[in-house]
Design a protein around this motif. Structure first.
Motif, PDB file in Angstrom:
ATOM      1  N   VAL A  48     -60.182  50.030  36.729  1.00  0.00           N
ATOM      2  CA  VAL A  48     -59.713  50.979  35.587  1.00  0.00           C
ATOM      3  C   VAL A  48     -60.140  50.440  34.283  1.00  0.00           C
ATOM      4  CG1 VAL A  48     -57.935  52.386  34.485  1.00  0.00           C
ATOM      5  CG2 VAL A  48     -57.916  51.916  36.870  1.00  0.00           C
ATOM      6  N   ASN A  49     -60.977  51.281  33.405  1.00  0.00           N
ATOM      7  CA  ASN A  49     -61.488  50.894  32.094  1.00  0.00           C
ATOM      8  C   ASN A  49     -60.679  51.844  31.049  1.00  0.00           C
ATOM      9  OD1 ASN A  49     -64.003  49.460  33.082  1.00  0.00           O
ATOM     10  ND2 ASN A  49     -64.037  51.058  34.238  1.00  0.00           N
ATOM     11  N   VAL A  50     -60.234  51.091  29.922  1.00  0.00           N
ATOM     12  CA  VAL A  50     -59.813  51.789  28.791  1.00  0.00           C
ATOM     13  C   VAL A  50     -60.252  51.523  27.470  1.00  0.00           C
ATOM     14  CG1 VAL A  50     -57.662  51.967  27.436  1.00  0.00           C
ATOM     15  CG2 VAL A  50     -57.349  52.169  30.060  1.00  0.00           C
ATOM     16  N   ALA A  51     -60.523  52.443  26.567  1.00  0.00           N
ATOM     17  CA  ALA A  51     -61.021  52.152  25.257  1.00  0.00           C
ATOM     18  C   ALA A  51     -59.872  52.226  24.528  1.00  0.00           C
ATOM     19  CB  ALA A  51     -62.218  53.134  25.071  1.00  0.00           C
ATOM     20  N   LEU A  52     -59.593  51.166  23.537  1.00  0.00           N
ATOM     21  CA  LEU A  52     -58.477  51.400  22.630  1.00  0.00           C
ATOM     22  C   LEU A  52     -59.138  51.894  21.268  1.00  0.00           C
ATOM     23  CD1 LEU A  52     -56.578  47.919  23.275  1.00  0.00           C
ATOM     24  CD2 LEU A  52     -56.311  50.263  24.054  1.00  0.00           C
ATOM     25  N   ARG A  53     -58.248  52.449  20.428  1.00  0.00           N
ATOM     26  CA  ARG A  53     -58.464  52.699  19.138  1.00  0.00           C
ATOM     27  C   ARG A  53     -57.350  52.615  18.129  1.00  0.00           C
ATOM     28  NH1 ARG A  53     -58.586  59.315  20.030  1.00  0.00           N
ATOM     29  NH2 ARG A  53     -56.604  59.558  20.568  1.00  0.00           N
ATOM     30  N   CYS A  54     -57.415  52.567  17.079  1.00  0.00           N
ATOM     31  CA  CYS A  54     -56.342  52.475  15.755  1.00  0.00           C
ATOM     32  C   CYS A  54     -56.049  53.770  15.556  1.00  0.00           C
ATOM     33  CB  CYS A  54     -56.808  51.707  14.645  1.00  0.00           C
ATOM     34  SG  CYS A  54     -57.272  50.167  15.160  1.00  0.00           S
ATOM     35  N   CYS A  55     -54.717  54.010  15.456  1.00  0.00           N
ATOM     36  CA  CYS A  55     -54.179  55.250  14.942  1.00  0.00           C
ATOM     37  C   CYS A  55     -53.081  55.164  13.782  1.00  0.00           C
ATOM     38  CB  CYS A  55     -53.125  55.962  16.249  1.00  0.00           C
ATOM     39  SG  CYS A  55     -53.944  56.156  17.665  1.00  0.00           S
ATOM     40  N   HIS A  56     -52.813  56.103  13.091  1.00  0.00           N
ATOM     41  CA  HIS A  56     -51.972  56.182  11.824  1.00  0.00           C
ATOM     42  C   HIS A  56     -50.428  56.235  12.513  1.00  0.00           C
ATOM     43  CE1 HIS A  56     -49.523  57.681   8.673  1.00  0.00           C
ATOM     44  NE2 HIS A  56     -50.480  57.464   7.816  1.00  0.00           N
ATOM     45  N   ALA A  57     -49.848  55.055  11.993  1.00  0.00           N
ATOM     46  CA  ALA A  57     -48.478  54.537  12.717  1.00  0.00           C
ATOM     47  C   ALA A  57     -47.644  55.650  12.654  1.00  0.00           C
ATOM     48  CB  ALA A  57     -48.077  53.356  12.014  1.00  0.00           C
ATOM     49  N   GLU A  58     -47.388  56.554  11.585  1.00  0.00           N
ATOM     50  CA  GLU A  58     -46.382  57.610  11.503  1.00  0.00           C
ATOM     51  C   GLU A  58     -46.705  58.762  12.101  1.00  0.00           C
ATOM     52  OE1 GLU A  58     -43.846  59.770   7.887  1.00  0.00           O
ATOM     53  OE2 GLU A  58     -45.451  58.343   7.303  1.00  0.00           O
ATOM     54  N   PHE A  59     -47.829  59.171  11.659  1.00  0.00           N
ATOM     55  CA  PHE A  59     -48.234  60.534  12.356  1.00  0.00           C
ATOM     56  C   PHE A  59     -49.125  60.604  13.522  1.00  0.00           C
ATOM     57  CE2 PHE A  59     -47.832  61.014   7.581  1.00  0.00           C
ATOM     58  CZ  PHE A  59     -46.784  61.910   7.844  1.00  0.00           C
ATOM     59  N   GLY A  60     -49.658  59.322  14.041  1.00  0.00           N
ATOM     60  CA  GLY A  60     -50.591  59.176  15.220  1.00  0.00           C
ATOM     61  C   GLY A  60     -51.574  59.708  15.386  1.00  0.00           C
ATOM     62  N   TYR A  61     -52.297  60.301  14.439  1.00  0.00           N
ATOM     63  CA  TYR A  61     -53.900  60.568  14.568  1.00  0.00           C
ATOM     64  C   TYR A  61     -54.688  59.538  14.515  1.00  0.00           C
ATOM     65  CZ  TYR A  61     -53.595  60.428   9.419  1.00  0.00           C
ATOM     66  OH  TYR A  61     -53.505  60.176   8.243  1.00  0.00           O
ATOM     67  N   PRO A  62     -55.885  59.639  15.304  1.00  0.00           N
ATOM     68  CA  PRO A  62     -56.811  58.518  15.358  1.00  0.00           C
ATOM     69  C   PRO A  62     -57.704  58.376  14.077  1.00  0.00           C
ATOM     70  CG  PRO A  62     -57.661  60.542  16.376  1.00  0.00           C
ATOM     71  CD  PRO A  62     -56.427  60.899  16.234  1.00  0.00           C
ATOM     72  N   LEU A  63     -57.933  57.110  14.016  1.00  0.00           N
ATOM     73  CA  LEU A  63     -58.490  56.669  12.805  1.00  0.00           C
ATOM     74  C   LEU A  63     -59.901  56.051  13.094  1.00  0.00           C
ATOM     75  CD1 LEU A  63     -55.751  54.507  11.274  1.00  0.00           C
ATOM     76  CD2 LEU A  63     -56.130  56.921  10.436  1.00  0.00           C
ATOM     77  N   ASP A  64     -61.021  56.592  12.035  1.00  0.00           N
ATOM     78  CA  ASP A  64     -62.231  55.937  12.129  1.00  0.00           C
ATOM     79  C   ASP A  64     -62.364  54.625  12.102  1.00  0.00           C
ATOM     80  OD1 ASP A  64     -63.317  58.386  13.071  1.00  0.00           O
ATOM     81  OD2 ASP A  64     -63.759  58.884  10.811  1.00  0.00           O
ATOM     82  N   GLU A  65     -61.351  53.955  10.995  1.00  0.00           N
ATOM     83  CA  GLU A  65     -61.416  52.739  10.435  1.00  0.00           C
ATOM     84  C   GLU A  65     -59.846  52.405  10.395  1.00  0.00           C
ATOM     85  OE1 GLU A  65     -63.754  50.366  10.489  1.00  0.00           O
ATOM     86  OE2 GLU A  65     -65.424  51.790  10.820  1.00  0.00           O
ATOM     87  N   PRO A  66     -59.465  51.197  10.579  1.00  0.00           N
ATOM     88  CA  PRO A  66     -60.046  50.116  11.063  1.00  0.00           C
ATOM     89  C   PRO A  66     -60.265  50.257  12.400  1.00  0.00           C
ATOM     90  CG  PRO A  66     -57.938  49.520  10.839  1.00  0.00           C
ATOM     91  CD  PRO A  66     -58.034  50.781  10.190  1.00  0.00           C
ATOM     92  N   ARG A  67     -61.084  49.392  13.117  1.00  0.00           N
ATOM     93  CA  ARG A  67     -61.127  49.496  14.637  1.00  0.00           C
ATOM     94  C   ARG A  67     -60.701  48.152  15.544  1.00  0.00           C
ATOM     95  NH1 ARG A  67     -67.482  51.539  15.185  1.00  0.00           N
ATOM     96  NH2 ARG A  67     -67.287  53.396  14.031  1.00  0.00           N
TER      97      ARG A  67
END
Length: 241
Positions: A48-67
């Motif tokens: 099983v492969n998973v790609a992680l990303r960074c999200c806004h801590a309060e609102f949860g939406y994904p961020l382009d940066e940081p990675r």
């Protein structure tokens, strides 16, 4: 029996995660439950492969940066059939191993990934964007299993312009095939990709061997049962392609 390079079966589906599920681990649990609902009686994931990303801590939406410093992770079975080559779905994979890849093992590993501070910048938290399964052991439908050679360790399978003497395992009363074979990634029986966009999730499930694609084939009823399980979980399943 044929491995399809064209005309593969594809099941596509989408789901909007319920409002009470509002974090990345909750989304992960839905994805893992969906994977094992599809797999039930049909296949077992070998990795099983998973790609992680960074999200806004309060609102949860994904961020382009940081990675994340290490965005790509794989959990694979510690022992896989000798002829199988587990694909490196992404470069720079961080690989972990487990004796079994059941729901508890996969979800526990996933939870550990999300709990690790891969995103250390203030105001960010660790999330995920993709789950991919590209190596499986699949149970041959009963009628298909009768084509296994008398010694019980191979099955003749058409692939492209040739025929592969495909390795077979007997487990109890069932015959199983695992893939992809080394040197030929197209031989995997099933492939699954689940994409997460802040709780809007999409799924693609490829069926690559004829017994699970053709309408009157021995394994087609098992695929249709898996699709019904998807619908029962709330996934909106697109017409079969």
């Amino acid at each position: 029996m044929r491995i399809r390079s064209r005309g593969r079966g594809l099941t596509s589906a989408e789901i909007e995660v319920p409002d009470h599920v509002d974090d990345e681990l909750g989304y992960a649990e839905i994805a893992v439950d969906t994977l094992f609902a599809l797999a039930d009686g049909l296949f077992e994931p070998l990795a099983v492969n998973v790609a992680l990303r960074c999200c806004h801590a309060e609102f949860g939406y994904p961020l382009d940066e940081p990675r994340p410093a290490t965005p790509f992770h794989q959990l694979r079975r510690a022992a896989v059939p000798e002829a199988v080559a587990i694909p490196d779905v992404w470069n720079r994979l961080v690989v972990s191993r487990a004796a079994r890849l059941d729901r508890a093992a996969v979800l526990g590993w996933f939870a550990d990934l999300l709990a690790d501070p891969h995103c250390s910048q203030p105001g960010t938290t660790t999330g995920w964007s993709e789950l991919i399964v590209a190596a499986v052991r699949a149970r041959l439908p009963g009628a298909t299993g009768r084509g296994v050679e008398p010694d019980g360790d191979a099955l003749s399978v058409s692939e492209g312009a040739g025929v592969i003497r495909y390795p077979v395992e007997r487990i109890g009363d069932d015959f199983w095939v695992a893939g992809p074979l080394a040197g030929n990634s197209d031989t995997v029986p099933f492939r699954v990709r689940i994409v997460n966009d802040a709780g809007s999730m999409s799924l693609e499930w490829w069926q690559n061997w004829s017994p699970w694609i053709e309408g009157d084939a021995a394994g087609r009823a098992d695929v249709e049962a898996a699709i019904r399980r998807l619908s029962a979980m709330g996934w909106g399943v697109a017409p079969q392609r």
